[in-house]
Design an enzyme around this catalytic site. Structure first.
Site, short mmCIF file in Angstrom:
data_model
loop_
_atom_site.label_atom_id
_atom_site.label_comp_id
_atom_site.label_asym_id
_atom_site.label_seq_id
_atom_site.Cartn_x
_atom_site.Cartn_y
_atom_site.Cartn_z
CB THR A 1 -1.12 -0.06 1.48
OG1 THR A 1 -1.66 -1.13 1.27
CG2 THR A 1 -1.84 1.19 1.10
CE LYS B 1 1.41 -4.07 6.96
NZ LYS B 1 1.64 -2.85 5.72
NE ARG C 1 -3.99 2.40 3.61
CZ ARG C 1 -4.21 3.16 2.89
NH1 ARG C 1 -4.61 3.21 2.01
NH2 ARG C 1 -3.16 4.01 3.67
CE1 TYR D 1 -16.63 -0.50 -3.53
CE2 TYR D 1 -17.00 -2.92 -4.75
CZ TYR D 1 -17.67 -0.83 -4.78
OH TYR D 1 -18.28 -0.65 -5.65
CB ILE E 1 5.68 -5.44 7.80
CG1 ILE E 1 6.20 -6.85 7.09
CG2 ILE E 1 5.57 -4.57 6.20
CD1 ILE E 1 5.53 -6.84 6.02
CE1 TYR F 1 -1.70 -4.29 5.57
CE2 TYR F 1 -1.48 -3.75 3.63
CZ TYR F 1 -1.25 -4.18 4.62
OH TYR F 1 -1.28 -2.58 4.70
#
Length: 294
Positions: free
Chosen positions: A46, A164, A140, A109, A206, A135
């Site tokens: 990202t 993550k 997000r 989404y 990370i 992840y």
């Protein structure tokens, strides 16, 4: 798996004023991180503005960073999305010869169920020739991968080696740490919580801010993993203000402003992102002075 213990950094993609990739700045950034103790590098996450980098540019980034790195530290590549078939196609069509693991974001989404998330990563696991780091970033994706889904994947698929976790939820971290298999890594994706996670049994981070302050941040995480809390928190408290600043508008505009202040790269970002405001840039500049970095 020991390759991914400690501090990995989610590299930015530096741009010139015309918004083409600034490979000179990228080389400076990679060398700066390797020389100052970062354990591994993450390409096209990202923070790398992966959604506005073309397929051809992504290939160029992989090739260039691999050449500069020259095998010195492990490389992780972001390959994820909300179309499972497309993710698998990208994995199969990408030259992964210099890549040590894939970082794959939970589907965004579409808001799949937990079973949908499980089946998505099951399909990716079965297609991937490389280890996979899950992840989870619900801020997000608008979909939270629950700890039971993460742990189910960890137990069912040998090549799913880590998560993550970036839910900014301390209780969720604790549940993952409590229930994980012994050989599964919990990596913080929240810079502000990373030390606490390491002290509680996590394997590292990370990081975004880590690429700007790699010496300090990676040492803090190593101290945390070693359970040296006082020494680690001394560093954490020094880094708290600038860590908060870089996320106050958007990521990666904040970290790009920091790297600009360090004369590593410029602040340019691609739309729909915009550069950090002058007010934020001023605050970052003042904080870099406090840290003795300018």
């Amino acid at each position: 798996m020991t390759k991914f213990i400690g501090t990995g950094v989610a590299l930015i993609t530096p741009f010139k004023e015309d918004l083409s990739i600034d490979f000179d700045a990228l080389e400076r950034l990679v060398e700066y991180n390797i020389e100052n103790g970062t354990e591994y590098l993450v390409i096209s996450g990202t923070t790398g503005e992966s959604v506005t980098v073309t397929k051809e540019e992504k290939k160029e980034l992989i090739s260039f960073i691999s050449k500069v790195n020259n095998g010195r530290v492990p490389l992780v590549l972001g390959i994820g999305g909300n179309n499972t078939a497309n993710v698998i196609d990208e994995i199969k069509s990408t030259d992964l010869s210099t890549i040590d693991a894939i970082l794959s974001v939970s589907p965004y989404y579409s808001k799949p169920t937990q079973e949908g998330i499980y089946q998505h990563f099951k399909a990716i696991s079965e297609a991937s020739p490389k280890p996979i780091i899950l992840y989870n970033v619900p801020g997000r994706t608008s979909s939270n991968m629950l700890p039971e889904t993460t742990i189910r994947l960890a137990k069912d698929f040998e090549n799913i080696i880590a998560v993550k976790e970036a839910g900014n939820n301390v209780q969720q971290y604790y549940e993952l740490l409590r229930t994980k298999p012994d050989d599964f890594l919990i990596l913080s994706g929240d810079d502000d919580l990373a030390l606490g996670v390491a002290l509680a049994g996590g394997s590292g981070v990370i990081s975004v801010i880590g690429q700007a302050l790699p010496k300090e941040f990676s040492e803090m995480i190593r101290l945390g993993i070693a359970k040296k809390a006082k020494e680690a928190y001394d560093i954490h408290f020094k880094l708290m203000p600038i860590t908060g600043l870089i996320f106050s508008e958007n990521n990666p505009s904040g970290i790009k402003a920091v790297l600009d202040g360090l004369d590593i790269s410029k602040s340019h970002v691609r739309l729909p992102l915009v550069e950090a405001t002058d007010g934020l840039k001023h605050k970052i500049a003042e904080e870099l002075k406090v840290l003795g970095k300018s």
